[in-house]
Design a protein around this motif. Structure first.
Motif, mmCIF file in Angstrom:
data_model
loop_
_atom_site.group_PDB
_atom_site.id
_atom_site.type_symbol
_atom_site.label_atom_id
_atom_site.label_comp_id
_atom_site.label_asym_id
_atom_site.label_seq_id
_atom_site.Cartn_x
_atom_site.Cartn_y
_atom_site.Cartn_z
ATOM 1 N N GLU A 246 0.806 -1.228 0.000
ATOM 2 C CA GLU A 246 0.000 0.000 0.000
ATOM 3 C C GLU A 246 0.835 1.273 0.000
ATOM 4 O O GLU A 246 0.501 2.242 -0.696
ATOM 5 N N GLU A 247 1.902 1.272 0.772
ATOM 6 C CA GLU A 247 2.704 2.496 0.888
ATOM 7 C C GLU A 247 3.292 2.905 -0.452
ATOM 8 O O GLU A 247 3.367 4.092 -0.772
ATOM 9 N N TRP A 248 3.731 1.925 -1.235
ATOM 10 C CA TRP A 248 4.265 2.235 -2.565
ATOM 11 C C TRP A 248 3.139 2.560 -3.539
ATOM 12 O O TRP A 248 3.215 3.537 -4.299
ATOM 13 N N ASN A 249 2.093 1.759 -3.551
ATOM 14 C CA ASN A 249 1.014 1.937 -4.520
ATOM 15 C C ASN A 249 0.313 3.283 -4.375
ATOM 16 O O ASN A 249 -0.237 3.819 -5.349
ATOM 17 N N ALA A 250 0.324 3.835 -3.169
ATOM 18 C CA ALA A 250 -0.352 5.111 -2.931
ATOM 19 C C ALA A 250 0.453 6.310 -3.422
ATOM 20 O O ALA A 250 -0.089 7.417 -3.521
ATOM 21 N N GLN A 251 1.740 6.110 -3.750
ATOM 22 C CA GLN A 251 2.593 7.248 -4.128
ATOM 23 C C GLN A 251 3.347 6.991 -5.437
ATOM 24 O O GLN A 251 4.469 7.457 -5.621
ATOM 25 N N LEU A 252 2.716 6.298 -6.347
ATOM 26 C CA LEU A 252 3.396 5.895 -7.573
ATOM 27 C C LEU A 252 3.994 7.077 -8.329
ATOM 28 O O LEU A 252 5.122 7.020 -8.824
ATOM 29 N N GLY A 253 3.241 8.150 -8.447
ATOM 30 C CA GLY A 253 3.718 9.277 -9.239
ATOM 31 C C GLY A 253 4.630 10.235 -8.511
ATOM 32 O O GLY A 253 5.243 11.107 -9.138
#
Length: 291
Positions: A246-253
């Motif tokens: 979740e931590e990565w997927n929430a800040q992809l850009g």
């Protein structure tokens, strides 16, 4: 449970082994036809159709082993964790590695909407194996060309050969594909409740394409197919969980992580998921020590 207990132990790996041989030779014979039909009817869908067929056959094989109990994620769990929009943009899928059956179990447990898009990175030497190598190629799996196939503890790769594979991986992700891989790099023959250190290589691709990361953790595969046995099929209860990083997927850009930091983040998240699977096994009375 009573019916499973009535089957002699020696018969169970024999049954599974014969079923696995039948399955592999069936795929070897049928996949060329599947590819031909796909080219005629839906060009570009060759690997998707092949993976769908493989999924059905492995579900049948594992279902025929009535001494195998699988406590895995439901279709609702898969839909909640991996929404369709994540699949459409492409994503990476991690699987922990504890047994020779891991890849087969991944194929059987994963819903068709996910597995149909998946291509898996695996040791290049496997593709040189008669029959099996042909099957894996027609399923769309991709080789990792280690420089020392006999002893790849260093995990160094042939950069020239691997560059071609990397280009294919990039095309696959850009077209909305799923890239599956085992980030530990080798089978964990020790404590099955603790992951081996992750290899960083594939996480640079994740950074370059800014794709979401998901995973499947499975506890119990090492009971079904112990690493010291030439064939699997032993009585086992398997506990699986699907999760998102979740931590990565929430800040992809907007992420400023490098490959090393992303690798560490994914390893920590996967360890939490694996610990949950092991806890469910203990709650059911299973021993959570490696064999």
């Amino acid at each position: 449970a009573l019916a499973a207990a009535s089957v002699p132990l020696f018969f169970k790996p024999v049954w599974f082994g014969l079923g696995l041989i039948w399955l592999i030779f069936t795929l070897w014979a049928v996949l060329p036809v599947v590819h031909l039909l796909a080219r005629l009817v839906a060009p570009g869908a060759e690997y998707c159709w092949s993976e769908r067929l493989c999924n059905v056959l492995f579900r049948m094989l594992f279902g025929s082993c009535w001494w195998l109990h699988v406590d895995g994620p439901t279709s609702e769990d898969w839909a909640r964790v991996i929404p369709d929009e994540a699949l459409q943009r492409g994503c990476v899928f991690m699987v922990n590695h504890t047994s020779f059956v891991d890849g087969f179990m991944f194929s059987g447990l994963t819903p068709q909407r996910v597995i149909a898009r998946a291509r898996t990175l695996m040791k290049g030497g496997i593709f040189k194996t008669p029959v099996i190598g042909s099957v894996f190629s027609r399923l769309g799996h991709l080789p990792v060309h280690f420089t020392r196939e006999a002893d790849n503890s260093s995990f160094s790769v042939d950069k020239e050969a691997q560059s071609l594979v990397t280009a294919e991986v990039q095309r696959h992700l850009a077209s909305g594909g799923v890239l599956a891989f085992c980030p530990e790099g080798s089978i964990n023959r020790g404590d099955q409740t603790t992951l081996l250190p992750f290899r960083r290589g594939t996480f640079q691709i994740v950074l370059d394409h800014k794709v979401p990361v998901f995973g499947l953790t499975v506890y119990g595969n090492h009971h079904f197919w112990p690493t010291k046995k030439q064939m699997g099929g032993y009585p086992a209860s398997i506990y699986a969980n699907v999760f998102a990083v979740e931590e990565w997927n929430a800040q992809l850009g907007s992420s400023t992580l490098d490959a090393a930091a992303l690798c560490e983040l994914c390893e920590k998240r996967m360890q939490v998921s694996l610990a949950g699977c092991a806890a469910r096994a203990r709650a059911a009375g299973e021993k959570t020590k490696s064999k």
